[in-house]
Motif scaffolding. Structure first.
Motif, PDB file in Angstrom:
ATOM      1  N   LEU A 307     -16.823  -1.541   7.307  1.00  0.00           N
ATOM      2  CA  LEU A 307     -17.418  -2.149   8.495  1.00  0.00           C
ATOM      3  C   LEU A 307     -16.621  -3.338   9.039  1.00  0.00           C
ATOM      4  CD1 LEU A 307     -21.176  -2.061   7.382  1.00  0.00           C
ATOM      5  CD2 LEU A 307     -20.036  -0.575   9.046  1.00  0.00           C
ATOM      6  N   HIS A 308     -15.671  -3.845   8.255  1.00  0.00           N
ATOM      7  CA  HIS A 308     -14.908  -5.018   8.696  1.00  0.00           C
ATOM      8  C   HIS A 308     -13.927  -4.649   9.804  1.00  0.00           C
ATOM      9  CE1 HIS A 308     -12.969  -8.897   8.490  1.00  0.00           C
ATOM     10  NE2 HIS A 308     -11.799  -8.334   8.255  1.00  0.00           N
ATOM     11  N   ARG A 309     -13.725  -5.552  10.746  1.00  0.00           N
ATOM     12  CA  ARG A 309     -12.735  -5.355  11.808  1.00  0.00           C
ATOM     13  C   ARG A 309     -11.394  -5.907  11.337  1.00  0.00           C
ATOM     14  NH1 ARG A 309     -14.589  -7.659  17.417  1.00  0.00           N
ATOM     15  NH2 ARG A 309     -12.622  -6.627  17.968  1.00  0.00           N
ATOM     16  N   TRP A 310     -10.450  -5.011  11.089  1.00  0.00           N
ATOM     17  CA  TRP A 310      -9.164  -5.416  10.497  1.00  0.00           C
ATOM     18  C   TRP A 310      -8.200  -5.840  11.598  1.00  0.00           C
ATOM     19  CZ3 TRP A 310      -9.345  -6.195   5.481  1.00  0.00           C
ATOM     20  CH2 TRP A 310     -10.321  -5.528   4.740  1.00  0.00           C
ATOM     21  N   GLN A 311      -8.437  -7.036  12.133  1.00  0.00           N
ATOM     22  CA  GLN A 311      -7.581  -7.531  13.209  1.00  0.00           C
ATOM     23  C   GLN A 311      -6.163  -7.799  12.719  1.00  0.00           C
ATOM     24  OE1 GLN A 311     -10.182 -10.870  14.357  1.00  0.00           O
ATOM     25  NE2 GLN A 311     -10.482  -9.849  16.322  1.00  0.00           N
ATOM     26  N   GLY A 312      -6.027  -8.143  11.448  1.00  0.00           N
ATOM     27  CA  GLY A 312      -4.703  -8.375  10.884  1.00  0.00           C
ATOM     28  C   GLY A 312      -4.046  -7.118  10.365  1.00  0.00           C
ATOM     29  N   GLU A 313      -4.692  -5.955  10.597  1.00  0.00           N
ATOM     30  CA  GLU A 313      -4.166  -4.647  10.238  1.00  0.00           C
ATOM     31  C   GLU A 313      -3.753  -4.564   8.757  1.00  0.00           C
ATOM     32  OE1 GLU A 313      -4.119  -1.800  11.845  1.00  0.00           O
ATOM     33  OE2 GLU A 313      -5.127  -2.622  13.598  1.00  0.00           O
ATOM     34  N   TRP A 314      -2.631  -3.915   8.464  1.00  0.00           N
ATOM     35  CA  TRP A 314      -2.246  -3.624   7.080  1.00  0.00           C
ATOM     36  C   TRP A 314      -2.041  -4.887   6.255  1.00  0.00           C
ATOM     37  CZ3 TRP A 314      -2.598   1.060   4.993  1.00  0.00           C
ATOM     38  CH2 TRP A 314      -2.663   2.158   5.866  1.00  0.00           C
ATOM     39  N   ALA A 315      -1.439  -5.899   6.861  1.00  0.00           N
ATOM     40  CA  ALA A 315      -1.189  -7.139   6.121  1.00  0.00           C
ATOM     41  C   ALA A 315      -2.504  -7.752   5.641  1.00  0.00           C
ATOM     42  CB  ALA A 315      -0.430  -8.134   6.997  1.00  0.00           C
ATOM     43  N   GLU A 316      -3.529  -7.731   6.495  1.00  0.00           N
ATOM     44  CA  GLU A 316      -4.816  -8.288   6.110  1.00  0.00           C
ATOM     45  C   GLU A 316      -5.482  -7.447   5.024  1.00  0.00           C
ATOM     46  OE1 GLU A 316      -9.196  -9.466   7.973  1.00  0.00           O
ATOM     47  OE2 GLU A 316      -7.753  -8.368   9.198  1.00  0.00           O
ATOM     48  N   LEU A 317      -5.420  -6.114   5.154  1.00  0.00           N
ATOM     49  CA  LEU A 317      -6.038  -5.241   4.153  1.00  0.00           C
ATOM     50  C   LEU A 317      -5.386  -5.419   2.787  1.00  0.00           C
ATOM     51  CD1 LEU A 317      -7.968  -2.993   3.327  1.00  0.00           C
ATOM     52  CD2 LEU A 317      -6.280  -1.332   4.142  1.00  0.00           C
ATOM     53  N   LEU A 318      -4.065  -5.456   2.752  1.00  0.00           N
ATOM     54  CA  LEU A 318      -3.344  -5.591   1.488  1.00  0.00           C
ATOM     55  C   LEU A 318      -3.672  -6.903   0.789  1.00  0.00           C
ATOM     56  CD1 LEU A 318       0.089  -4.184   2.706  1.00  0.00           C
ATOM     57  CD2 LEU A 318      -1.377  -3.130   0.989  1.00  0.00           C
ATOM     58  N   THR A 319      -3.656  -7.997   1.538  1.00  0.00           N
ATOM     59  CA  THR A 319      -3.954  -9.295   0.913  1.00  0.00           C
ATOM     60  C   THR A 319      -5.413  -9.397   0.500  1.00  0.00           C
ATOM     61  OG1 THR A 319      -4.310 -10.279   3.117  1.00  0.00           O
ATOM     62  CG2 THR A 319      -2.111 -10.487   2.157  1.00  0.00           C
ATOM     63  N   THR A 320      -6.317  -8.770   1.274  1.00  0.00           N
ATOM     64  CA  THR A 320      -7.736  -8.799   0.924  1.00  0.00           C
ATOM     65  C   THR A 320      -7.994  -8.067  -0.386  1.00  0.00           C
ATOM     66  OG1 THR A 320      -8.443  -8.957   3.238  1.00  0.00           O
ATOM     67  CG2 THR A 320     -10.055  -8.107   1.655  1.00  0.00           C
ATOM     68  N   VAL A 321      -7.409  -6.880  -0.543  1.00  0.00           N
ATOM     69  CA  VAL A 321      -7.596  -6.109  -1.776  1.00  0.00           C
ATOM     70  C   VAL A 321      -7.090  -6.888  -2.986  1.00  0.00           C
ATOM     71  CG1 VAL A 321      -6.841  -4.047  -3.030  1.00  0.00           C
ATOM     72  CG2 VAL A 321      -7.556  -3.858  -0.649  1.00  0.00           C
ATOM     73  N   LYS A 322      -5.924  -7.500  -2.848  1.00  0.00           N
ATOM     74  CA  LYS A 322      -5.366  -8.257  -3.969  1.00  0.00           C
ATOM     75  C   LYS A 322      -6.226  -9.472  -4.299  1.00  0.00           C
ATOM     76  CE  LYS A 322      -1.003  -9.972  -5.833  1.00  0.00           C
ATOM     77  NZ  LYS A 322       0.464 -10.059  -5.607  1.00  0.00           N
ATOM     78  N   ASN A 323      -6.684 -10.180  -3.283  1.00  0.00           N
ATOM     79  CA  ASN A 323      -7.513 -11.367  -3.522  1.00  0.00           C
ATOM     80  C   ASN A 323      -8.869 -11.007  -4.111  1.00  0.00           C
ATOM     81  OD1 ASN A 323      -6.285 -14.047  -2.630  1.00  0.00           O
ATOM     82  ND2 ASN A 323      -5.714 -12.705  -0.942  1.00  0.00           N
ATOM     83  N   LEU A 324      -9.425  -9.873  -3.710  1.00  0.00           N
ATOM     84  CA  LEU A 324     -10.683  -9.424  -4.296  1.00  0.00           C
ATOM     85  C   LEU A 324     -10.518  -9.146  -5.785  1.00  0.00           C
ATOM     86  CD1 LEU A 324     -12.002  -7.035  -1.486  1.00  0.00           C
ATOM     87  CD2 LEU A 324     -13.170  -9.068  -2.362  1.00  0.00           C
TER      88      LEU A 324
END
Length: 418
Positions: A307-324
């Protein structure tokens, strides 16, 4: 002793093999189908898998291919079949199976095969993650086809709007199993003819052209001139536009050569249903590399990511997964963990939107922000130039000039239609 996962749809076979291996001192986990096998492989990380070929939901060969393509074949796998053929054994071995057992399985044959496979486990090398692993994502299936189609016709392939791990996943997809891999990004010394000869028949990879200094650019020129002679394919990614590379001092002829054939990384912002699978496989890959603790997403967490809006696209998704993975307190990442992490990113000084521009030169960052700014207000005012001028505080002549400069199509003015 070892942890062994037995995957077989026949209860009698599972119980018999479990009893034998438990008597030998091994810890045994049982799975009646591929779905359970996937979960136990992720949770228990077994030292050995005994995998039946014929199963009702997903057959053993397909599951083996899935693990191999996803970089999850980090343990020896012994295939089992009551209807075994030479073709099945050859195919399984080609994919990455260590051995093959034909049912009914004799006691001594079982013990000898398990012992041999566990010795093999010590030297087993992990296969990297590729796009083949994303079996349920139409977005990445389409990307894989585009990459393979383009790569078949060129020795130099550019990945636009890509960098880091997602770029490597794309490049690894084009790498034939066991062929050489040469990462120019890791070289801090001049590239030599011997290095290229040792990589003959493989992939030359660049994670991000934007990070290349003068020496690395010279190495790149050296490599390009010898690609065909050494039967090499160059796969280079860039987080910046080609014009920005030229503005920063790159040789225009080299940039033109790099940009002859390219594939753009697709945006994930419009493909919400693909996000849970992508995030799950990225998380598993990080754990396999030892970069994060072993974690898995709850169904609620997957929905929150969807449901999240990935405005930062791949860079945001990759960093989010790692930080989680690094910040979650439990092995299972919850929806609350996702909300907390994304809320922190949104409220912090470095938002995903801002992070898009921080690595760019000032002029390119300013133009990028201005383009997003005016696209947002053009949409909000439905193209009405009078209201847009008032909203942005610009005089209309200046506003028109700015929009043309940014390459924004304003079409026929909506205020002229009203």
């Amino acid at each position: 002793m070892a942890q062994v996962l037995i995957v077989d749809d026949e209860m009698g076979i599972r119980e018999l093999l479990s009893e034998i291996l438990a008597d030998e001192g091994h810890s045994v986990w049982l799975a009646e189908n591929a779905a359970v096998a996937r979960r136990l492989r992720a949770e228990k990380r077994p030292d050995l898998v005994l995998l039946d070929i014929w199963m009702p939901d997903t057959d053993g060969i397909s599951l083996l291919k899935e693990w191999s393509a996803g970089g999850l074949l980090t343990m020896p796998v012994v295939m089992m079949s009551g209807h075994g053929t030479i073709d099945s054994a050859v195919e399984a071995t080609r994919i990455g199976a260590t051995d093959f057992l034909e049912k009914p399985i004799a006691l001594q044959k079982l013990l000898a095969t398990v012992k041999k496979a566990l010795k093999h486990e010590a030297v087993l090398q992990k296969r990297p993650l590729t796009l083949d692993a994303f079996t349920r994502s139409p977005l990445l299936k389409d990307l894989k086809r585009r990459l393979e189609q383009a790569a078949a016709k060129t020795s130099v392939l550019l990945l636009k709007s890509a960098s880091g791990s997602i770029a490597e996943i794309c490049a690894r997809t084009l790498q034939t199993h066991r062929t050489p891999w040469l990462d120019l990004s890791t070289l801090s010394t001049p590239l030599t003819q011997e290095m290229l000869q040792n990589a003959s028949g493989g992939i030359v990879f660049i994670a991000d052209l934007a990070q290349f200094g003068k020496l690395q650019q010279m190495n790149l020129v050296f490599a390009i001139e010898r690609l065909e002679r050494q039967n090499l394919q160059l796969v280079a990614a860039s987080s910046r536009s080609l014009s920005a590379l030229v503005d920063s001092g790159w040789d225009p002829l080299l940039v033109n050569r790099l940009g002859e054939v390219w594939v753009a990384l697709p945006q994930i912002s419009g493909h919400a249903d693909d996000v849970p699978e992508i995030a799950t496989l990225l998380l598993a890959d990080l754990a396999e590399r030892g970069e994060v603790p072993l974690r898995h997403f709850s169904s609620g967490a997957q929905n929150a990511l969807r449901l999240h809006r990935w405005q930062g696209e791949w860079a945001e998704l990759l960093t989010t997964v790692k930080n989680l993975a690094l910040s979650a307190l439990d092995e299972e990442i919850s929806a609350d963990d996702v909300a907390r992490t994304l809320q922190t990113e949104a409220s912090g000084a470095t938002t995903p939107l801002a992070a898009m521009f921080f690595d760019l030169p000032l002029r390119e960052a300013r133009e990028g922000f201005e383009r997003l700014y005016f696209e947002y207000h053009l949409s909000g005012e439905r193209g009405n130039m009078t209201r847009l001028a008032e909203k942005t505080g610009l005089e209309r002549t200046h506003l028109y000039r700015k929009l043309r400069q940014l390459g924004l199509n304003i079409g026929r003015r909506s205020d002229e239609r009203e």
